[in-house]
Design a protein around this motif. Structure first.
Motif, short mmCIF file in Angstrom:
data_model
loop_
_atom_site.label_atom_id
_atom_site.label_comp_id
_atom_site.label_asym_id
_atom_site.label_seq_id
_atom_site.Cartn_x
_atom_site.Cartn_y
_atom_site.Cartn_z
N PHE A 135 0.81 -1.21 0.00
CA PHE A 135 0.00 0.00 0.00
C PHE A 135 0.85 1.27 0.00
CE2 PHE A 135 -3.07 -3.10 1.29
CZ PHE A 135 -4.28 -2.63 0.82
N LEU A 136 2.07 1.17 0.49
CA LEU A 136 2.88 2.37 0.68
C LEU A 136 3.20 3.08 -0.63
CD1 LEU A 136 5.34 1.12 3.45
CD2 LEU A 136 3.22 2.43 3.72
N HIS A 137 3.46 2.32 -1.68
CA HIS A 137 3.86 2.95 -2.95
C HIS A 137 2.69 3.62 -3.66
CE1 HIS A 137 2.32 -0.92 -4.52
NE2 HIS A 137 2.08 -0.24 -5.62
N ARG A 138 1.47 3.41 -3.15
CA ARG A 138 0.29 4.01 -3.79
C ARG A 138 0.08 5.47 -3.40
NH1 ARG A 138 -4.07 -0.94 -2.77
NH2 ARG A 138 -2.82 -2.60 -3.73
N GLU A 139 0.80 5.93 -2.38
CA GLU A 139 0.58 7.30 -1.91
C GLU A 139 0.84 8.31 -3.01
OE1 GLU A 139 2.07 10.37 1.61
OE2 GLU A 139 3.16 8.50 1.25
N GLU A 140 1.85 8.09 -3.82
CA GLU A 140 2.19 9.04 -4.87
C GLU A 140 1.04 9.23 -5.85
OE1 GLU A 140 5.59 9.67 -8.37
OE2 GLU A 140 5.83 8.12 -6.83
N ASN A 141 0.33 8.14 -6.16
CA ASN A 141 -0.79 8.21 -7.11
C ASN A 141 -2.08 8.71 -6.50
OD1 ASN A 141 0.74 7.28 -9.27
ND2 ASN A 141 0.31 5.13 -8.79
N TRP A 142 -2.35 8.30 -5.25
CA TRP A 142 -3.68 8.52 -4.70
C TRP A 142 -3.72 9.45 -3.49
CZ3 TRP A 142 -6.70 6.85 -8.29
CH2 TRP A 142 -6.37 5.71 -9.03
N GLY A 143 -2.62 9.64 -2.83
CA GLY A 143 -2.61 10.42 -1.60
C GLY A 143 -2.83 9.54 -0.39
N LYS A 144 -2.37 10.02 0.75
CA LYS A 144 -2.38 9.23 1.97
C LYS A 144 -3.80 8.82 2.38
CE LYS A 144 0.32 10.53 5.28
NZ LYS A 144 0.91 11.27 6.43
N GLN A 145 -4.74 9.74 2.39
CA GLN A 145 -6.08 9.43 2.89
C GLN A 145 -6.76 8.34 2.07
OE1 GLN A 145 -9.61 12.12 2.45
NE2 GLN A 145 -9.49 12.21 4.68
N ILE A 146 -6.71 8.44 0.77
CA ILE A 146 -7.36 7.45 -0.08
C ILE A 146 -6.75 6.07 0.12
CG2 ILE A 146 -7.71 6.73 -2.48
CD1 ILE A 146 -8.17 9.64 -3.19
N VAL A 147 -5.42 6.01 0.28
CA VAL A 147 -4.76 4.72 0.49
C VAL A 147 -5.20 4.11 1.81
CG1 VAL A 147 -2.54 3.56 0.78
CG2 VAL A 147 -2.79 5.35 -0.94
N VAL A 148 -5.29 4.91 2.85
CA VAL A 148 -5.75 4.41 4.16
C VAL A 148 -7.19 3.92 4.06
CG1 VAL A 148 -6.28 5.05 6.54
CG2 VAL A 148 -4.14 5.81 5.49
N VAL A 149 -8.03 4.66 3.37
CA VAL A 149 -9.42 4.24 3.19
C VAL A 149 -9.49 2.92 2.42
CG1 VAL A 149 -11.60 4.80 2.04
CG2 VAL A 149 -10.41 6.55 3.37
N ASP A 150 -8.69 2.81 1.36
CA ASP A 150 -8.65 1.57 0.59
C ASP A 150 -8.29 0.38 1.48
OD1 ASP A 150 -9.31 2.78 -1.81
OD2 ASP A 150 -7.24 2.97 -2.49
N TYR A 151 -7.29 0.58 2.33
CA TYR A 151 -6.84 -0.51 3.19
C TYR A 151 -7.92 -0.91 4.18
CZ TYR A 151 -4.20 -3.08 6.72
OH TYR A 151 -3.78 -4.03 7.61
#
Length: 331
Positions: free
Chosen positions: A290-306
């Motif tokens: 999940f960590l490498h997704r921050e660049e594309n989606w931003g921190k909040q969206i990645v946390v929500v996805d998880y």
């Protein structure tokens, strides 16, 4: 002519002119066609083999502290699929398309059912499980590659709830079949849990649909088929629309928003909220993928996805690992 081409031709020969034909289905990314399966059949198979679909067996439908005989998100999705296929067959529409939509429609649901969804909405301002389901199949599955499902399936998934009407008749079938399934099956589970008795139903519901969940489904499915035969849309008769709305209002008052389940809803919301706040603060403690997704989606969206992808049981386990001390009691 290979097997897929033969099946595609059969659709033109036997299905309604209003049916979605798999030969005409479109994908955003073009692929070489399978020799044996149509596009909608391949979509269905991709969903069945997806990790997000498997996780549904450990996600709540309504009853968080449930036993083996209560519905989960997976059994609900299977029941929506069965109801949708029955309607599609009766109307000579595309059964493979309704099955694919039905199986995928809830893969974006949070842990703990609508209690989790409502908590996520409050935390981030906007969250809808149908939109998250689309996000899962389009971007998150297959390590971020997505499933590349047809646009017809994705349209049915994202519009299975809400004000927008799906473009295909098959998508419109699933939109109503979803409601038929959850009303009747949550009523059935409510009686099993001792929260309802058949005599509690509004008189008009008992008169029109009966009190047996199976017969209630049959009555609504029959009305849909009879009302929609040879039509360019999917209908229920005005009488049944009114009865379904009455049934739904009854279920919201007595089950979905009942005081009896208020404690469970609050506990579920607390777990979701604390996990969200923790990973927003400690983003680096998310799983590596999940960590490498921050660049594309931003921190909040990645946390929500998880968090949205977690099962009920793993959410509680994770909460305990993060927040609860490892106390052992010596006797």
């Amino acid at each position: 002519m290979n097997i897929r081409e033969r099946t595609e031709q059969l659709e033109y020969d036997i299905l309604s002119p209003y049916a979605s034909k798999s030969k005409e289905a479109k994908r955003v990314t073009l692929e070489i066609d399978c020799q044996f399966r149509t596009k909608y059949q391949r979509d269905r198979d991709r969903i069945l083999h997806a990790k997000s679909f498997r996780r549904l067996k450990h996600k709540t439908q309504v009853y968080i502290a449930s036993g083996d005989h209560y519905r989960t998100r997976m059994t609900h999705s299977l029941e929506v699929s069965q109801i949708s296929r029955t309607i599609a067959r009766g109307l000579q529409l595309n059964e493979d398309l309704v099955e694919a939509i039905a199986l995928a429609h809830d893969v974006g649901h949070t842990p703990f059912g609508h209690a989790g969804e409502e908590t996520m909405q409050r935390l981030v301002g906007h969250f809808s499980h149908n939109e998250q389901s689309l996000r899962v199949i389009e971007y998150l599955e297959r390590d971020g590659k997505g499933l590349n499902l047809t646009v017809q399936v994705k349209d049915g998934v994202v519009n299975h709830t809400g004000k927008i009407t799906p473009k295909t008749l098959e998508g419109r079938i699933v939109k109503t079949a979803d409601r038929i399934a959850y009303l009747c099956h949550d009523y059935d589970d409510g009686m099993r849990a001792g929260m309802l008795k058949s005599g509690d139903l509004p008189a008009v519901v008992k008169k029109t649909l009966g009190i047996d969940p199976s017969k209630m489904i049959t009555a609504m499915v029959s009305d849909m088929i009879v009302s929609s035969i040879d039509q360019a849309d999917i209908f229920m008769s005005p009488e049944f629309v009114e009865v379904m709305n009455t049934f739904r209002a009854f279920m919201f008052e007595n089950i979905y928003h009942s005081n009896i389940l208020a404690k469970e809803r609050a506990q579920a919301g607390f777990v979701i909220e604390q996990l969200y706040l923790y990973f927003m603060k400690h983003f680096d403690r998310l799983p590596k993928e999940f960590l490498h997704r921050e660049e594309n989606w931003g921190k909040q969206i990645v946390v929500v996805d998880y968090i949205a992808g977690l099962t009920d049981s793993y959410s509680v386990q994770l909460f305990n690992e993060i927040f609860m001390p490892p106390i052992s009691i010596r006797l």
